[in-house]
Structure formats: structure tokens, C-alpha cells
Design a protein around this motif. Structure first.
Motif, PDB file in Angstrom:
ATOM      1  N   HIS A   1       1.652   0.551   8.014  1.00  0.00           N
ATOM      2  CA  HIS A   1       0.778  -0.615   8.191  1.00  0.00           C
ATOM      3  C   HIS A   1       1.538  -1.789   8.807  1.00  0.00           C
ATOM      4  O   HIS A   1       1.172  -2.939   8.639  1.00  0.00           O
TER       5      HIS A   1
ATOM      6  N   CYS B   1      -0.273   4.406   0.527  1.00  0.00           N
ATOM      7  CA  CYS B   1      -1.058   5.551   1.039  1.00  0.00           C
ATOM      8  C   CYS B   1      -0.241   6.443   1.954  1.00  0.00           C
ATOM      9  O   CYS B   1      -0.652   7.552   2.276  1.00  0.00           O
TER      10      CYS B   1
ATOM     11  N   CYS C   1       0.850  -1.201   0.000  1.00  0.00           N
ATOM     12  CA  CYS C   1       0.000   0.000   0.000  1.00  0.00           C
ATOM     13  C   CYS C   1       0.881   1.245   0.000  1.00  0.00           C
ATOM     14  O   CYS C   1       1.826   1.345   0.769  1.00  0.00           O
TER      15      CYS C   1
ATOM     16  N   CYS D   1      -6.950   5.574   3.737  1.00  0.00           N
ATOM     17  CA  CYS D   1      -6.173   4.516   3.092  1.00  0.00           C
ATOM     18  C   CYS D   1      -7.112   3.719   2.204  1.00  0.00           C
ATOM     19  O   CYS D   1      -8.091   3.151   2.685  1.00  0.00           O
TER      20      CYS D   1
HETATM   21 ZN   LIG Z   1      -2.638   2.181   3.152  1.00  0.00          ZN
END
Ligand SMILES: [Zn+2]
Ligand SMILES: [Zn+2]
Length: 402
Positions: free
Chosen positions: A21, A17, A15, A215
Motif C-alpha cells: 500500500h 493484508c 494493514c 484487502c
Molecule cells: Zn490491505
């Protein structure tokens, strides 16, 4: 389709974003008939030698015997703390229950196991955190999406507050146990999932209007979990293994999605704030509590209705800034008018959500849950104060429009 824990962690690694995480503490997640064998094997593998089970009378009866048999097979020592209900017969996550658990958990326990629904989890989450030992989640009903969360909503001196504690290190849930859960708890779990219609819309709105962290992966995982429940509503209403499994997987997936961003943005919007407001009023009046998911499943279509009725006309008259609308906020609203409109128009219809709740045996009107019209009226105006930093559409309406 639901994703496995490993798939989610791998997607999170990709990811882009910008949010971290990496902090998923959950190592194992098992939903199935062999959950308790796998739990015992996990304890052995982790070299946990003394487990402290936390349950209440009902949840111990539902899962206790078969779980304890498996622990004995693996020669794992354990103690059982049966949390006592209050005078209304409810087990409450309050100071009384927490002190009981802390007193009855041996000092040399190296892991706690929450055997129960949301409340038992919150008591264990907090107590294990304070004792600096990990805890394992054993959900006995598919009733809520908070099993894996970090925060423990506790009632302290009569006021509910969410205290950051810890997520479980593993989740083991036996499908036979889940299938025996009362129908009202299944309806509540489904209610906590339909709540995602408005929680996701509120989160998206807050991102557009106030740059709240967002996200796309968390959004997508939550949406996917909601869709699975809606697609399998017949199975869920029937209460068989297939439907119950879909529901439990969805609740866990929504819970993991929250953990990925470390906040409840994706899973809790105005429909949850209304529910928390009602819950606090019930506490003040010493009324018997209503299941969390029953309240949010009922409030979701109310929120959709209100948003569509009040916000769509506002979007139709963008040239007339309502008094006393803050200029910067109004500019933001105008800039995002097209996406906000598209989102409001694409929300599931309130009638359809009510039909779904009815199908699973849930409530569709406040009176069915003992929430009277004056309380509903007050909550519309005040519930957003419970989370003042969340820019939900309800927050926007109350602070800037009405
Ligand atoms: Zn994310
Ligand atoms: Zn919820």
C-alpha cells in the motif's frame, strides 16, 4: 465518517493484508472554499513555474476565473488549453483531444492541471504521463470516483480501453464550484457510489471463488464512503454545501481506496461492466454519451435483482449441480454457500436503491437513458467479457450456470 488522506495512509501502513500500500502518489487533498489559494501555495512550494491548465468551455467558466486569479496572485505563469467538443457537443477522451492537448501544452510546462470532470481528467492524466510531468486534479463536479485513479479510459479508434497512466499528485476542489455543478452530475456521482453495493459484493465473491486479491481496509474505506452518502442522501439531494461535500469526500475516498490496491476491484463490478458495454454500443452508433454514474447508478439495482433471483435458488438446491457446471467451481461455490447467501440476503433491496436514485434525480430504468431492451439483454450475456479475469457473480452465472 470520512478519513483524511493522512489517516488513510497511516491505516494503510498498519494493514496486514499482504498487498503493498506504499504507492500513494497523492500529497495533498483539499475540499473547501480555500482550495484555489491552497493550490497556488502548493505550486509555489513545489516550485512549479509554468502550469498548463486543461479544461473545456463549461469547466473553465465554472472554475477558471477564480483559479486563474489565484495563480496570478502568486505570479505563476500558466497556459489554458480548451479541449474542443466533438460533433455531438461532447468532450471525449479520444485521440483527437489528446493530440490537441499535447500540441497546446508548452514544452517547458512543469505541471498540468485538469480543471473539469472525469473526461478532462482522463485526457490530462494520459497527456501529462506521456509528457513525463505531474498533474494536479481540480474536479469541478462531484460526478465520479475516478479523479485520483491511475488508469485513463480512452477511446482509441472507436474502442474504449483503459490505459495505465498516472494518478494526480494533489487534488484541490472548491466547494462553491462543486455546488454549481449541474444536478445530473451530482446524481451521477451518487450513482457511482451506490454502485459500490454490487461492486463490493462482486469483489468479495471473486475472492471467495477465485482467490482474487482482497484487502479489508480497501473494502472498509469504500463501504464507509457509500454509507456516508446514504446517510446524507437528503443533503445530497438538496444540493447544498453540506451534501455536496459529503459526496465529494466519498468519491475521493473510494478513489484512494482503489489506489491502495492498484486496481478497481472495490469500485467496479458487474454494474460497471454493463455500463461499459452500453457505452461501447453508443460509440458504435455514434449516439450521444450518457454520464458514467447515471448508468452505473441505474444498473446497480438491476444487478442486485438478478443476483438474488438466480443465485439464491441455486443456493437452495446445493445437491443438484447444474449442467454444465465445472466441478471445481461448483465445489468452491458449495464450500462458500453460507457466506454467499448471507451476502446476497444483506444486499440493499433493489427498490430501496431505485428510491435513492430517484431522490437525487437519477434514472432508474434503462429506457430513461436510451438503452433499449435488446441491448440490455445482450449486455447481460456479454458484458462480463469486457473484464474476463474478474470473477464477478455475473461472470459465474454466464460461464458456469446459465
Ligand atoms: Zn490491505
Ligand atoms: Zn465508476
Amino acid at each position: 465518517m470520512k478519513q483524511s488522506l493522512e489517516e488513510i495512509i497511516s491505516l494503510a501502513g498498519q494493514c496486514r493484508c499482504g498487498h503493498c500500500h506504499d504507492d500513494i502518489p497523492i500529497e495533498r487533498m483539499v475540499v473547501g472554499r480555500d482550495a484555489f489559494e491552497q493550490l497556488a501555495a502548493y505550486l509555489r512550494q513545489k516550485q512549479y513555474r509554468k502550469a498548463a491548465l486543461v479544461a473545456d468551455e463549461r469547466t473553465l467558466a465554472a472554475a477558471g476565473q477564480s483559479l486563474c486569479d489565484k495563480l496570478e496572485n502568486e505570479s505563476i505563469r500558466y497556459t489554458v488549453c480548451l479541449v474542443q467538443p466533438d460533433e455531438n457537443g461532447d468532450v471525449i477522451a479520444d485521440e483527437r483531444s489528446i493530440v490537441q492537448v499535447l500540441l497546446e501544452t508548452p514544452n517547458d510546462a512543469d505541471v498540468m492541471i485538469a480543471v473539469g470532470a472525469g473526461t478532462i481528467h482522463d485526457i490530462t492524466r494520459f497527456s501529462s504521463y506521456k509528457m513525463k510531468i505531474p498533474f494536479i486534479s481540480v474536479p469541478t463536479a462531484p460526478s465520479v470516483d475516478g479523479f485520483t485513479s491511475m488508469g485513463a479510459p480512452l477511446i482509441v479508434l472507436g474502442v474504449k480501453k483503459t490505459i495505465q497512466a498516472q494518478a494526480p499528485v494533489a487534488v484541490f476542489t472548491h466547494t462553491d464550484v462543486l455546488c454549481q455543478a449541474p444536478k445530473a452530475m451530482v446524481a451521477a456521482g451518487f450513482g457511482d457510489m451506490v454502485a459500490k453495493y454490487t461492486s463490493l459484493a462482486d469483489w468479495q465473491f471473486a475472492h471467495w471463488m477465485a482467490d482474487e486479491p482482497h484487502c479489508p481496509l480497501v473494502h472498509q474505506l469504500t463501504e464507509q464512503a457509500l454509507k456516508a452518502c446514504v446517510d446524507h442522501i437528503e443533503d445530497i439531494a438538496a444540493g447544498g454545501e453540506r451534501g455536496i461535500r459529503v459526496l465529494m469526500d466519498a468519491l475521493l475516498q473510494s478513489g484512494i481506496a482503489m489506489l491502495l490496491i492498484g486496481q478497481s476491484y472495490s469500485a467496479s463490478g458487474a454494474e460497471h461492466h454493463l455500463s461499459h458495454y452500453w457505452e461501447m454500443e453508443f460509440l458504435r452508433q455514434n449516439k450521444r454519451q450518457v454520464l458514467h454514474g447515471a448508468k452505473v447508478g441505474m444498473s446497480t439495482p438491476m444487478v442486485i435483482e438478478r443476483y438474488q433471483q438466480v443465485l439464491l435458488p441455486l443456493l437452495d438446491e446445493l445437491e443438484k449441480r447444474p449442467e454444465p457446471m465445472d466441478e471445481a467451481v461448483w465445489r468452491r461455490f458449495k464450500e462458500n454457500a453460507a457466506v454467499i447467501r448471507a451476502q446476497l440476503e444483506s444486499l440493499q433491496s433493489p427498490e430501496r436503491v431505485r428510491a435513492m436514485m430517484e431522490k437525487v434525480g437519477g434514472a432508474v430504468a434503462p429506457e430513461q437513458l436510451g438503452i433499449d431492451p435488446p441491448l440490455v439483454e445482450r449486455s447481460w450475456r456479454e458484458a462480463h467479457h469486457l473484464r474476463p479475469n474478474r470473477f464477478t457473480m455475473l461472470h459465474f452465472l454466464n460461464e458456469f450456470v446459465l
